[in-house]
Design a protein around this motif. Sequence first.
Motif, PDB file in Angstrom:
ATOM      1  N   ASP A  35     102.978  14.659  27.122  1.00 41.70           N
ATOM      2  CA  ASP A  35     102.375  14.062  28.315  1.00 41.70           C
ATOM      3  C   ASP A  35     100.996  13.481  27.999  1.00 41.70           C
ATOM      4  O   ASP A  35     100.646  12.399  28.467  1.00 41.70           O
ATOM      5  CB  ASP A  35     102.258  15.086  29.449  1.00 41.70           C
ATOM      6  CG  ASP A  35     103.595  15.475  30.042  1.00 41.70           C
ATOM      7  OD1 ASP A  35     104.597  14.767  29.786  1.00 41.70           O
ATOM      8  OD2 ASP A  35     103.657  16.506  30.748  1.00 41.70           O
ATOM      9  N   TYR A  39      99.887   9.456  28.399  1.00 45.54           N
ATOM     10  CA  TYR A  39      98.707   8.936  29.089  1.00 45.54           C
ATOM     11  C   TYR A  39      97.795   8.183  28.130  1.00 45.54           C
ATOM     12  O   TYR A  39      97.195   7.161  28.499  1.00 45.54           O
ATOM     13  CB  TYR A  39      97.935  10.054  29.795  1.00 45.54           C
ATOM     14  CG  TYR A  39      98.626  10.514  31.056  1.00 45.54           C
ATOM     15  CD1 TYR A  39      98.864   9.635  32.103  1.00 45.54           C
ATOM     16  CD2 TYR A  39      99.045  11.828  31.201  1.00 45.54           C
ATOM     17  CE1 TYR A  39      99.501  10.043  33.258  1.00 45.54           C
ATOM     18  CE2 TYR A  39      99.695  12.251  32.355  1.00 45.54           C
ATOM     19  CZ  TYR A  39      99.911  11.351  33.378  1.00 45.54           C
ATOM     20  OH  TYR A  39     100.542  11.761  34.521  1.00 45.54           O
ATOM     21  N   GLU A 126      90.898   5.781  35.883  1.00 47.67           N
ATOM     22  CA  GLU A 126      92.062   6.517  36.381  1.00 47.67           C
ATOM     23  C   GLU A 126      92.838   7.139  35.216  1.00 47.67           C
ATOM     24  O   GLU A 126      93.284   8.282  35.300  1.00 47.67           O
ATOM     25  CB  GLU A 126      92.965   5.584  37.179  1.00 47.67           C
ATOM     26  CG  GLU A 126      94.165   6.281  37.793  1.00 47.67           C
ATOM     27  CD  GLU A 126      95.038   5.323  38.587  1.00 47.67           C
ATOM     28  OE1 GLU A 126      96.268   5.455  38.495  1.00 47.67           O
ATOM     29  OE2 GLU A 126      94.483   4.456  39.292  1.00 47.67           O
ATOM     30  N   SER A 129      91.123  10.186  34.068  1.00 56.27           N
ATOM     31  CA  SER A 129      91.417  11.303  34.960  1.00 56.27           C
ATOM     32  C   SER A 129      92.791  11.897  34.654  1.00 56.27           C
ATOM     33  O   SER A 129      92.953  13.124  34.584  1.00 56.27           O
ATOM     34  CB  SER A 129      91.349  10.827  36.408  1.00 56.27           C
ATOM     35  OG  SER A 129      91.696  11.861  37.289  1.00 56.27           O
ATOM     36  N   ASN A 130      93.779  11.028  34.465  1.00 62.30           N
ATOM     37  CA  ASN A 130      95.127  11.495  34.129  1.00 62.30           C
ATOM     38  C   ASN A 130      95.143  12.242  32.800  1.00 62.30           C
ATOM     39  O   ASN A 130      95.808  13.267  32.657  1.00 62.30           O
ATOM     40  CB  ASN A 130      96.108  10.319  34.073  1.00 62.30           C
ATOM     41  CG  ASN A 130      96.379   9.711  35.424  1.00 62.30           C
ATOM     42  OD1 ASN A 130      96.128  10.324  36.454  1.00 62.30           O
ATOM     43  ND2 ASN A 130      96.868   8.489  35.431  1.00 62.30           N
ATOM     44  N   GLY A 132      92.629  13.799  31.437  1.00 63.11           N
ATOM     45  CA  GLY A 132      91.955  15.087  31.645  1.00 63.11           C
ATOM     46  C   GLY A 132      92.895  16.121  32.251  1.00 63.11           C
ATOM     47  O   GLY A 132      92.920  17.284  31.827  1.00 63.11           O
ATOM     48  N   ALA A 133      93.680  15.698  33.230  1.00 61.74           N
ATOM     49  CA  ALA A 133      94.645  16.620  33.847  1.00 61.74           C
ATOM     50  C   ALA A 133      95.724  17.027  32.851  1.00 61.74           C
ATOM     51  O   ALA A 133      96.117  18.200  32.786  1.00 61.74           O
ATOM     52  CB  ALA A 133      95.277  15.968  35.079  1.00 61.74           C
ATOM     53  N   ALA A 134      96.197  16.066  32.061  1.00 64.18           N
ATOM     54  CA  ALA A 134      97.231  16.371  31.069  1.00 64.18           C
ATOM     55  C   ALA A 134      96.700  17.324  30.001  1.00 64.18           C
ATOM     56  O   ALA A 134      97.409  18.231  29.551  1.00 64.18           O
ATOM     57  CB  ALA A 134      97.747  15.084  30.421  1.00 64.18           C
ATOM     58  N   THR A 136      94.346  19.550  30.486  1.00 66.69           N
ATOM     59  CA  THR A 136      94.257  20.862  31.131  1.00 66.69           C
ATOM     60  C   THR A 136      95.612  21.574  31.093  1.00 66.69           C
ATOM     61  O   THR A 136      95.693  22.755  30.735  1.00 66.69           O
ATOM     62  CB  THR A 136      93.772  20.713  32.586  1.00 66.69           C
ATOM     63  OG1 THR A 136      92.476  20.116  32.573  1.00 66.69           O
ATOM     64  CG2 THR A 136      93.716  22.055  33.297  1.00 66.69           C
ATOM     65  N   LEU A 137      96.668  20.858  31.436  1.00 65.77           N
ATOM     66  CA  LEU A 137      98.009  21.452  31.377  1.00 65.77           C
ATOM     67  C   LEU A 137      98.398  21.796  29.947  1.00 65.77           C
ATOM     68  O   LEU A 137      99.016  22.837  29.695  1.00 65.77           O
ATOM     69  CB  LEU A 137      99.043  20.508  31.996  1.00 65.77           C
ATOM     70  CG  LEU A 137      98.969  20.352  33.506  1.00 65.77           C
ATOM     71  CD1 LEU A 137      99.930  19.277  33.976  1.00 65.77           C
ATOM     72  CD2 LEU A 137      99.250  21.666  34.194  1.00 65.77           C
TER      73      LEU A 137
END
Length: 185
Positions: A35, A39, A126, A129-130, A132-134, A136-137
């Motif tokens: 993921d 991104y 954006e 941000s995506n 960063g979230a990926a 984190t997961l």
Amino acid sequence: MELLLVVAIVLCVIAYTHYNKIVGAHNKAQRAWSDVLVYERQRIKVLDMLEPQVAGFQAYESQLLERIVELRTAIAGLPSAADGDALKSVSQSAKALLGGLSLAFEAYPDLKSVELLSNLMREVAEQESNIGAAITLFNLNVEHFNNSIQLFPGSLINRLSLNKSLITPFSDSQAASGFEYKPNF
């Protein structure tokens, strides 16, 4: 004899369960890494659209164009195997690039393509941000996997059957150094 059979069955069930947990945790970490790569590659697409815009002002922005190309090359060079360390240089390059783009906007407010560049900058933000979230997961899944092969009985199952290695989570030492809070570990 029956008690010995029951104990053997229970041990087999425990081993089977932990074996599957390790395999599942490893697969989740790999999927989370995939993921992150998706991104990052989406960011390449945005950078590909941004590149010709910046190239039009190459006389002023040659250094910025080089950073875009370097970042795209670094993203394309990310390994397919989960590796948080490999993402550090890409993350630092992306931060440097965004800083350079912000300076370019401030220095050249009368550009005719400011609206297009602004839209592309929003899209880059954006994507950040995506990503960063990926990440984190990814780090959550790496932690779960690493725990599954370090804690007993998973460590024993891993050593005897799978021999999976720890996965390095992504960490941003530059951001951590600027963060004041230090937990009491």
